[in-house]
Design a protein around this motif. Structure first.
Motif, short mmCIF file in Angstrom:
data_model
loop_
_atom_site.label_atom_id
_atom_site.label_comp_id
_atom_site.label_asym_id
_atom_site.label_seq_id
_atom_site.Cartn_x
_atom_site.Cartn_y
_atom_site.Cartn_z
N LEU A 102 -6.96 -7.66 3.02
CA LEU A 102 -7.84 -6.45 3.09
C LEU A 102 -8.99 -6.16 4.03
O LEU A 102 -9.31 -5.50 4.75
CB LEU A 102 -8.15 -6.03 1.72
N ASN A 149 -11.91 6.34 0.62
CA ASN A 149 -12.21 5.04 1.05
C ASN A 149 -13.78 4.85 1.07
O ASN A 149 -14.19 3.57 1.15
CB ASN A 149 -11.96 5.14 2.80
N ILE A 165 -7.69 -0.64 5.64
CA ILE A 165 -9.02 0.47 5.07
C ILE A 165 -9.85 0.41 6.27
O ILE A 165 -10.10 -0.55 6.88
CB ILE A 165 -9.59 -0.23 3.97
N ASP A 217 -10.62 -8.62 -13.61
CA ASP A 217 -10.56 -7.46 -12.69
C ASP A 217 -10.71 -5.89 -13.68
O ASP A 217 -10.53 -4.90 -13.08
CB ASP A 217 -9.87 -7.37 -11.68
N LEU A 243 0.08 -1.41 -13.42
CA LEU A 243 -0.88 -0.86 -12.62
C LEU A 243 -1.31 -1.91 -11.54
O LEU A 243 -0.94 -3.15 -11.53
CB LEU A 243 -2.26 -0.87 -13.28
N CYS A 244 -1.99 -1.52 -10.35
CA CYS A 244 -2.52 -2.38 -9.36
C CYS A 244 -3.90 -2.87 -9.80
O CYS A 244 -4.91 -2.05 -10.04
CB CYS A 244 -2.48 -2.05 -8.11
N ASN A 245 -4.10 -4.21 -9.95
CA ASN A 245 -5.52 -4.68 -10.56
C ASN A 245 -6.26 -5.41 -9.55
O ASN A 245 -7.04 -6.47 -9.91
CB ASN A 245 -5.43 -5.29 -11.79
N LYS A 246 -6.05 -5.37 -8.06
CA LYS A 246 -6.80 -6.06 -7.19
C LYS A 246 -7.05 -5.19 -5.85
O LYS A 246 -6.19 -4.62 -5.52
CB LYS A 246 -6.13 -7.34 -6.84
N ILE A 247 -8.10 -4.80 -5.72
CA ILE A 247 -8.69 -3.93 -4.57
C ILE A 247 -7.80 -3.97 -3.51
O ILE A 247 -7.89 -5.05 -2.64
CB ILE A 247 -10.31 -3.80 -4.34
N CYS A 248 -7.17 -2.91 -3.09
CA CYS A 248 -6.14 -3.06 -2.04
C CYS A 248 -5.93 -1.82 -1.07
O CYS A 248 -5.18 -1.55 -0.01
CB CYS A 248 -4.76 -2.97 -2.62
N GLY A 249 -7.42 -0.79 -1.27
CA GLY A 249 -7.33 0.08 -0.08
C GLY A 249 -7.42 1.66 -0.98
O GLY A 249 -7.74 1.49 -2.05
N ALA A 250 -7.41 2.51 -0.09
CA ALA A 250 -7.66 4.00 -0.51
C ALA A 250 -7.10 4.39 -1.96
O ALA A 250 -7.77 4.88 -2.99
CB ALA A 250 -7.78 4.82 0.33
N HIS A 275 -5.65 2.78 -4.34
CA HIS A 275 -5.72 1.44 -5.08
C HIS A 275 -5.56 1.79 -6.33
O HIS A 275 -4.86 1.46 -7.33
CB HIS A 275 -6.90 0.48 -5.01
N TYR A 276 -6.10 2.91 -6.73
CA TYR A 276 -6.40 3.61 -8.19
C TYR A 276 -5.02 4.38 -8.69
O TYR A 276 -4.70 4.95 -9.77
CB TYR A 276 -7.37 4.76 -8.18
N ASN A 277 -4.14 4.57 -7.58
CA ASN A 277 -2.84 5.08 -8.04
C ASN A 277 -1.65 4.47 -7.56
O ASN A 277 -0.63 5.20 -7.12
CB ASN A 277 -2.84 6.42 -7.14
N MET A 278 -1.60 3.13 -8.09
CA MET A 278 -0.24 2.41 -7.81
C MET A 278 0.28 2.22 -9.29
O MET A 278 0.00 1.37 -9.91
CB MET A 278 -0.58 1.02 -7.10
N LEU A 338 -14.86 3.11 -1.92
CA LEU A 338 -14.77 1.68 -1.90
C LEU A 338 -15.82 1.05 -0.75
O LEU A 338 -16.35 -0.16 -1.37
CB LEU A 338 -13.17 1.09 -1.42
N TYR A 383 -11.75 1.29 -9.32
CA TYR A 383 -10.81 2.54 -9.21
C TYR A 383 -11.67 3.72 -8.74
O TYR A 383 -12.55 4.17 -9.56
CB TYR A 383 -10.06 2.74 -10.54
N GLN A 428 0.98 -1.07 0.06
CA GLN A 428 -0.10 0.03 0.02
C GLN A 428 1.07 1.09 -0.03
O GLN A 428 1.52 1.59 0.95
CB GLN A 428 -0.68 0.25 1.13
N ALA A 432 -5.42 8.94 -12.59
CA ALA A 432 -4.21 8.77 -12.22
C ALA A 432 -3.32 8.32 -13.48
O ALA A 432 -1.90 8.20 -13.22
CB ALA A 432 -4.22 8.00 -10.96
N PHE A 433 -3.65 7.84 -14.45
CA PHE A 433 -3.03 6.99 -15.48
C PHE A 433 -3.36 7.80 -16.65
O PHE A 433 -4.56 7.68 -17.10
CB PHE A 433 -3.44 5.83 -15.68
#
Lengths: 324, 583, 184
Positions: free
Chosen positions: B156, B75, B163, B405, A283-290, A292-295, B78, B476, A173, B481-482
């Motif tokens: 998680l 948060n 989280i 995903d 990119l990160c493609n498994k929900i991992c926290g707040a 997640h969209y910016n890894m 999600l 997302y 994270q 961001a991308f």
């Protein structure tokens, strides 16, 4: 503000109720059932069904392919990726043929057989021959699809990665770190209990194979050279997704996963093809926290010379982590 | 014979043992939760299509803490996504769909006075109600509701430090789901035993309406698969609350190294998806059953290939137990296992195709009556074809590598569940409303509801396939961001636009539903000219369903437009004429 | 009479299907056990002697329950045998808790430093079995009270039949778990 919204909602409901009441009263006066389905209804709805299911919807699908198809990822920049692309095109072709055959039939039948008071439906409860046909035909279409798909999967997962350059992708994270295995092409052992200070990956510096490991924040690859990515995670499940290479593999805390591939195009080539702003990216493609969209982590594919020049400027763990 | 006992408001409407009332309790609770789940999706769609923009409505619904200045907190984004999925998959499409129609239709269509155990049935609703209260309560806790996705993968979902929603919110989620599963199991037991034991004279298994076949098979699926979700949740509860290491290993979170070693999150995934996959068929099959009925009645033709339809249901149900690994192709599983799951997954396409062709054959040379229910049933066929076909890509392990995903998955499962199954549910409501409430729903509002919904639903979910093929991941908070996703904002705006319209028009349906309960034109006993037994019960509905003897069944449910018959339908309880053969 | 028979048949079927669900629940847990064990890092240890006592207690309790049902079927009272079953059921529960104590003494913990999944699973799974058994004890208590009140006749003793089915199931389930833990 909320009071205003509340009032508008209340008013709308009252208006709707009155409209319905009037509607019913009119029907009563005309001695009709307001909710009976008339021939006129069937006519209108049948035509609407054909128009919307058959024409508007299918037109919309084609429109999307035309205007939004451009956003589909460019052809794969990896060896196995090219195989996946071919399989995908083949599968999409099969799907689209079935789609453009069945949907019009549905729309056409809805129009052609729209109800009329004097019509009689045809009592046709079953036909075993037809059942067999439309069990066998899908099976015949699916069989090559399945065999083809399994072949490609087998190809991808049984590629010999014995000589591949090993690179670790470490997820946490909310960022990525890479570790090259160095000259010995062997990653030094790591343990989460050793993560401390500069040793962000928890590498066991007592392991001799760890000495020449190189930790970086972006990944450079040599075009045409096979790599074996090994994934680890520090905290939750992440997923290493490299869409341009058709690579995806979960990063799971407590285990090491891997995915091998060979890049076939340099970043420079892709920039010419797709525009100056193009970058290969992880990119990160498994929900991992707040966040997640910016890894993200940049991947650069280049020539051997460019790679060597970059590598020369990197420090081994021997130099960065141990006290000389 | 109906029992003569004094009815109070409480015994009639609240603590009822009557299956018809319990069905309506499930329906209304399901509709209520549906509105909440849908509202959540509109809130997070606003964020997705307009990242960083302030929306007063976000702050209105979520308050200053979660949407400061009208901008959604990541948060909570999600959390909304998680609760949206949870509410729609379990509360609306499982309890709302099966709970309503199994309870309402089973005794009526098989010719029984009520379920085998009215008490267990009532308990089933009250466990569901309790689950609902717990889940809704979790929306208001300080650290927020569960936020690790409706699939709640650990670590998680196990670590509040990872989280905030994985704190109290996740505990409440787990309690709610446990209560929910108990409710489903209590219901399922009843459905199976009632169908097997309490059919009226002459109602052999081969004369059962397809709706009942579907509900029977769904109940069996539930009894076998829901308990494994409990196994899965139990071990998660232990990891969360007692420090065990079933799913956790080698973790540093918020700078702290945890003591857990030896656990595997992949074990969670196997246990979860062992339920998770049958679950989507638990959602789909009742819709298939309802659609079979609605299409047949409104085509004035028998459903084509009754035996094949039953066979297909059974094959789909069986296969649904051995495909769960297709949710896990990219977890690093043994490649051979991946091959097995690809094979079994793609096989499901065959019975599914048979069903679609049988629906088309039913429409061929029909005399279609376009009630709103029929439109939703035909809409079901369209979306089931669309959604089912994209399953061929996702089920293929090699292709799944680049679409797992991503929005491609989101498009696929919404079209098959969020559209197809919902259409089945709506078709059921429109079709059986006269029998539930003794009144007709307004036809014109029904038409308007259908067309706006149909256009909006495809407008929302079809474009998502392009987002997925462009590489856009799901869950997302924003795509900004991308740079590679910059060109996709147009698509996102179109999706949000249709989502808002589609969401709003459901309010029209809810208005029609409640208005018609009180002010709808009174229905006749059998307004659709249907053959099944429920249409022989009186309009006013009584305990025990039939005032006199329960009708005896003499034929199957699909004698529509049978040559030699007096009308274009022959109810199941009408004896065969001299010389008439049963189908 | 017709209605009674139908009700009896339906009640038993409801219970049997419920038992299938419980089997799936424990199936999920024991599958998880197998998968985890195959990954290695598995602490081996002896089953506590108290679990053997549990096994004996529950087997005898089922036997007594069987005799109780036979008695009622023959027109006699089953109350004292039911009380015996209940007593052994409580003994089973006691021996489970003692067994856990033994595990702790052996160094096999549920959680914390030094714990291992092999221990965690045993605690979790036996706890779940015990919880289901407590449900069985409640059912048996109600049945015993009703028996004392003379509510059962040789033509209608559904409550005893249902309690029996469930109780015997719990016994068989315990046997399966005990052998599974000992020999897998």
């Amino acid at each position: 503000m909320s009071i205003l919204v509340g009032l508008i909602i209340l008013l709308s409901v009252i208006v709707l109720v009155q409209i319905l009441r009037v509607n019913e009263l009119i029907s009563e006066v005309k001695d009709q059932d307001a909710n009976e389905i008339t021939d006129k209804d069937n006519n209108v709805q049948g035509i609407l069904t054909f128009a919307i299911f058959g024409v508007l919807f299918l037109g919309f699908v084609l429109w999307q392919f035309k205007y939004w198809g451009v956003h589909i990822l460019p052809p794969a920049s990896s060896l196995h990726g090219a195989k996946i692309d071919t399989l995908m095109n083949f599968t999409l072709g099969v799907i689209l043929i079935v789609f453009f055959l069945t949907q019009p039939i549905l729309a056409w039948f809805s129009l052609k057989y729209r109800g009329r008071k004097n019509s009689v439906a045809y009592f046709y409860p079953h036909n075993n021959k037809l059942e067999v046909i439309w069990t066998v035909v899908p099976t015949l279409i699916l069989t090559p699809l399945i065999i083809y798909g399994l072949n490609v999967w087998n190809d991808i997962t049984s590629t010999d990665t014995g000589n591949s350059k090993v690179i670790e992708l470490y997820a946490k994270q909310f960022n990525w770190t890479a570790r090259y295995a160095g000259e010995d092409n062997t990653l030094g052992k790591a343990n989460y209990k050793l993560v401390e200070g500069l040793n962000v990956l928890g590498v066991d510096m007592e392991d001799t194979t760890a000495q020449d490991d190189i930790v970086t924040r972006e990944v450079h690859l040599v075009v045409g050279e096979s790599v074996l990515l090994k994934m680890r995670s520090q905290d939750v499940i992440h997923s290493a997704f490299l869409p341009h290479f058709r690579v995806q593999m979960n990063c799971v805390p407590g285990m090491t996963t891997q995915f091998g591939f060979t890049p076939t195009q340099t970043t420079a080539e892709m920039k010419e093809q797709e525009g100056e702003d193009f970058e290969f990216v992880l990119l990160c493609n498994k929900i991992c926290g707040a966040a997640h969209y910016n890894m993200k982590m940049k991947f650069i594919v280049e020539t051997q010379e460019e790679y060597d020049a970059w590598m020369a400027s990197q420090e081994t763990l021997k130099n960065t982590l141990t006290l000389n | 014979m109906s029992e003569h006992h004094k009815e109070t408001f409480l015994t009639k409407y609240v603590f009822s043992l009557d299956h018809k009332m319990i069905a309506k309790q499930f329906l209304i609770t399901g509709m209520f939760m549906g509105v909440i789940g849908m509202l959540m999706s509109i809130l997070f769609r606003l964020q997705l299509s307009n990242p960083g923009e302030s929306f007063a409505v976000l702050e209105f619904f979520l308050g200053e803490k979660w949407a400061p200045g009208g901008i959604l907190d990541p948060n909570i984004y999600l959390a909304l996504v998680t609760m949206h999925g949870t509410i729609l998959v379990f509360w609306v499409l499982t309890a709302g769909l099966t709970g309503t129609f199994a309870n309402f239709l089973i005794p009526l269509q098989i010719g029984a006075r009520d379920m085998a155990s009215g008490f267990m049935n009532m308990l089933s609703y009250w466990f569901f109600f309790a689950a609902t209260i717990v889940l809704l309560y979790s929306l208001f806790v300080e650290s927020g509701p569960a936020a690790a996705g409706w699939t709640i993968y650990p670590p998680l979902s196990a670590l509040p430090q990872a989280i905030p929603g994985s704190g109290l919110g996740q505990d409440l989620w787990l309690i709610a789901i446990t209560l929910f599963v108990v409710s489903s199991l209590l219901g399922g037991l009843n459905y199976i035993v009632t169908i097997l034991n309490m059919r009226t004279k002459g109602m052999t298994m081969s004369r059962l309406p397809l709706t009942i076949w579907a509900l029977l098979i769904v109940a069996i699926l539930g009894v076998l698969s829901f308990p494994v979700l409990l196994s899965c949740a139990l071990l998660l509860i232990f990891d969360r609350s007692f420090g065990t290491s079933f799913y956790l290993s080698d973790i540093i979170i918020n700078g702290e190294a945890l003591h857990n070693t030896g656990g595997s999150p992949i074990l969670f995934e196997h246990l979860f998806w062992f339920l998770g996959h049958p679950e989507v068929y638990i959602i789909l099959l009742p819709a298939l059953g309802i659609v079979s009925e609605v299409i047949s009645v409104n085509s004035r033709k028998p459903i084509f290939g009754y035996k094949a339809m039953v066979g297909a249901l059974i094959v789909i149900a069986f296969l649904s137990f051995i495909v769960w690994g297709h949710h896990m192709f990219i977890t690093g599983m043994d490649p051979f296992l991946g091959s097995v799951f690809t094979f079994t997954t793609l096989l499901i396409a065959i019975p599914s195709a048979v069903k679609v062709f049988n629906y088309l054959a039913t429409l061929w040379r029909a005399n279609i009556r376009f009630t709103p229910a029929m439109l939703f049933a035909i809409g079901f066929v369209s979306t089931f074809i669309t959604g089912g076909l994209t399953g061929l890509i996702l089920g293929d392990s090699a292709l799944d590598i680049n679409v797992h995903d991503t929005y491609f998955v989101v498009g696929h499962f919404h079209i098959v569940m969020g559209v197809s199954a919902i259409y089945g549910m709506l078709a059921g409501v429109y079709h059986w409303f006269p029998k539930m409430y003794g009144r007709m729903m307004n036809k014109k509002l029904g038409y308007l509801h259908f067309w706006v919904t149909f256009i909006s639903a495809y407008g929302v979910f079809f474009p998502m396939h392009f987002l997925g093929l462009a590489g856009l991941p799901r869950r997302y908070y924003t795509n900004s961001a991308f740079p590679m996703f910059d060109g996709l904002s147009d698509i996102n705006e179109v999706i949000t636009f249709f989502a808002i319209i589609g969401g709003l028009v459901q309010l029209l349906f809810i208005f029609n539903f409640f208005y018609s309960i009180f002010k709808g034109t009174k229905a006749t006993e059998n307004p659709w000219g249907s053959n099944t037994l429920e249409w022989t019960t009186p309009v006013e509905r009584i305990h025990g369903n039939w005032p006199g003897e329960i009708p005896t069944v003499e034929r199957w449910a699909y004698d529509y437009s049978k040559p030699g018959a007096d009308q274009d339908f022959v109810p199941q309880n009408v004896p065969l004429k001299e010389g008439e053969s049963e189908h | 009479m017709q209605l009674n028979l139908k009700k009896n048949k339906a009640s038993k079927q409801l219970l049997w299907i419920g038992i299938v669900s419980i089997v799936m629940f424990f199936g999920g847990l024991t599958s998880a056990y197998i998968v985890r064990k195959a990954e290695g890092g598995w602490l081996e240890f002896e089953m506590p002697i108290w679990f053997t006592i549990s096994t004996v207690a529950i087997v005898i309790s089922s036997t007594l329950l069987l005799f109780a049902a036979q008695n009622v079927k023959a027109g006699k009272s089953g109350t004292s045998l039911l009380i015996g079953t209940l007593f052994l059921g409580i003994l089973f529960s006691y021996s489970q808790i003692q067994g856990w104590g033994d595990l702790v003494a052996q160094g096999v913990y549920l959680t914390g430093v030094g714990s291992n999944a092999s221990g965690s699973f045993i605690y979790a799974i036996t706890l779940m079995h015990l919880l289901h058994l407590i449900g069985g004890l409640v059912a048996l208590t109600i049945t015993t009270i009703k028996s004392k009140q003379g509510k059962y006749t040789k033509d209608n003793y559904l409550g005893i039949q249902l309690s029996s089915i469930y109780w015997h199931f719990l016994g068989i389930l315990w046997l399966y778990l005990f052998l599974f833990f000992t020999y897998s």
